[in-house]
Design a protein around this motif. Structure first.
Motif, short mmCIF file in Angstrom:
data_model
loop_
_atom_site.label_atom_id
_atom_site.label_comp_id
_atom_site.label_asym_id
_atom_site.label_seq_id
_atom_site.Cartn_x
_atom_site.Cartn_y
_atom_site.Cartn_z
N LYS A 1 0.50 -1.34 -0.12
CA LYS A 1 0.02 -0.23 -0.22
C LYS A 1 0.97 1.00 -0.10
N GLU A 2 0.28 2.25 -0.71
CA GLU A 2 1.29 3.97 -0.42
C GLU A 2 1.66 3.70 1.19
N SER A 3 1.20 3.16 1.88
CA SER A 3 1.49 4.08 3.49
C SER A 3 2.57 3.79 3.83
N ASP A 4 2.69 1.51 3.10
CA ASP A 4 4.25 0.95 3.20
C ASP A 4 5.33 2.06 2.67
N PHE B 1 12.17 -6.32 5.57
CA PHE B 1 12.10 -7.31 6.24
C PHE B 1 10.63 -7.67 5.85
N VAL B 2 10.60 -9.41 5.29
CA VAL B 2 9.29 -9.57 5.36
C VAL B 2 9.31 -11.03 5.74
N ARG B 3 7.63 -10.82 6.20
CA ARG B 3 7.80 -12.09 7.08
C ARG B 3 7.03 -13.07 5.65
N ILE B 4 7.12 -14.55 6.06
CA ILE B 4 6.99 -15.31 5.51
C ILE B 4 6.10 -16.85 6.09
N ASP B 5 4.66 -16.85 5.38
CA ASP B 5 3.58 -17.42 5.72
C ASP B 5 3.77 -19.43 4.48
N PRO C 1 5.66 -14.37 1.01
CA PRO C 1 5.39 -13.41 0.95
C PRO C 1 3.87 -12.76 1.53
N VAL C 2 4.03 -12.12 2.92
CA VAL C 2 2.57 -11.72 3.79
C VAL C 2 2.95 -10.33 4.20
N GLU C 3 4.29 -10.20 4.15
CA GLU C 3 4.04 -8.34 5.14
C GLU C 3 6.08 -8.06 4.72
N ALA C 4 5.40 -6.71 4.85
CA ALA C 4 6.73 -5.99 3.95
C ALA C 4 7.06 -4.91 4.29
N SER C 5 8.92 -5.03 5.29
CA SER C 5 8.46 -3.29 6.09
C SER C 5 10.40 -2.83 5.88
N ARG C 6 10.73 -2.13 5.78
CA ARG C 6 11.36 -1.09 5.88
C ARG C 6 12.24 -1.56 7.33
N GLN C 7 11.96 -1.69 8.38
CA GLN C 7 11.76 -1.78 9.99
C GLN C 7 12.02 -3.31 10.22
N PRO C 8 12.33 -3.14 11.03
CA PRO C 8 12.63 -5.38 11.41
C PRO C 8 11.43 -5.16 11.86
N LEU C 9 10.85 -6.84 11.82
CA LEU C 9 9.40 -7.45 12.13
C LEU C 9 9.78 -8.63 12.55
N ALA C 10 8.48 -8.52 14.62
CA ALA C 10 8.88 -9.43 15.31
C ALA C 10 8.61 -10.73 14.37
N GLY C 11 9.24 -11.72 15.55
CA GLY C 11 9.23 -13.71 14.71
C GLY C 11 9.35 -14.35 14.27
N ASN D 1 9.63 -15.88 11.19
CA ASN D 1 9.56 -15.97 10.05
C ASN D 1 9.61 -14.87 9.58
N VAL D 2 10.44 -14.30 9.93
CA VAL D 2 11.22 -13.05 9.12
C VAL D 2 12.89 -13.26 8.28
N ILE D 3 12.32 -12.37 6.82
CA ILE D 3 14.14 -12.33 6.56
C ILE D 3 14.29 -11.74 5.68
N LYS D 4 15.82 -11.17 6.32
CA LYS D 4 16.29 -9.34 5.60
C LYS D 4 16.58 -10.25 4.33
N VAL D 5 15.66 -9.43 3.20
CA VAL D 5 16.37 -9.74 1.89
C VAL D 5 16.55 -8.11 0.84
N LYS D 6 16.98 -8.29 0.23
CA LYS D 6 17.17 -6.91 -1.37
C LYS D 6 15.77 -6.86 -1.77
N ALA D 7 15.02 -5.70 -2.20
CA ALA D 7 14.19 -5.63 -2.61
C ALA D 7 14.05 -4.61 -3.44
#
Length: 217
Positions: free
Chosen positions: A67-70, A84-88, A97-107, A109-115
């Protein structure tokens, strides 16, 4: 002076040993204790005949809508940004991939990727939609094998994908080729490559035996 030089040498030597050792320990820790996910593979293009010791991998589920807010203003059209991408898993048990953020995500099931972030345009290409696409480059694109096995494994891998119709235009068809990946502390390590539903080395050995049996007839 000589004593100081000796101490300095020992400190530098210890640092040189500690750095790669730390990487190996993190790798082994991820394999031993990481959460396992199955990633659908996809054909790799172009083909590199000089690869030799590993099978080059690409993965189907390497995009997601944002979304634009992301997205920040400076995110669009910049390669190799850290995300940081959350995997389900989907209904068939494969990673998505179900969630992505420039900031670290908890859990775990999260991978740090290049995007790379791309803005999606409407059909007339007049005004951009309020949506963006995140093109993900996973940090595991090579599966290393003994040099005498890797070329045969790659050939079998490509043939398996072609037979399954396992490509970007037809993602709904089942696949018998995938990679299991362990994830822990934002790190991801390939555990095994499966070709035709079997571990790569086993699949190659079976293919060689099949060819031998065919040649003996």
């Amino acid at each position: 002076m000589k004593k100081f030089q000796l101490v300095l040498f020992l400190v530098l030597a210890a640092a040189c040993i500690a750095a790669p050792l730390s990487i190996v320990l993190k790798y082994e820790k991820t394999l031993a204790a990481g959460t396992q996910f199955k990633f659908r593979t996809a054909p790799v293009d172009p083909y590199d005949p000089f690869r030799g010791r590993y099978v080059a991998l690409r993965f189907q589920n390497d995009k997601m809508t944002l979304k634009e807010s992301d997205v920040k203003d400076d995110d669009t059209c910049r390669d190799d940004q850290a995300w940081f991408v959350r995997i389900d898993v989907d209904k068939e048990g494969f990673a998505i991939p179900v969630e992505a953020s420039r900031q670290p995500l908890a859990g775990e099931n999260v991978i740090k990727v290049k995007a790379r972030v791309r803005r999606e345009w409407n059909a007339k290409k007049e005004k951009p939609k309020d949506r963006y696409t995140l093109d993900i480059t996973y940090p595991f694109t090579r599966y290393y094998l003994p040099e005498h096995i890797a070329p045969a494994a790659e050939k079998l891998y490509d043939e398996s994908l072609r037979r399954a119709g396992n490509n970007d235009e037809n993602l709904a068809r089942p696949t018998m080729t995938w990679a299991t990946v362990r994830i822990k502390d934002n790190r991801a390590v390939i555990e095994e490559l499966y070709i035709n539903g079997k571990p790569a080395i086993e699949a190659v050995r079976e293919e060689i035996e099949k060819q031998k049996a065919g040649g003996e007839k």
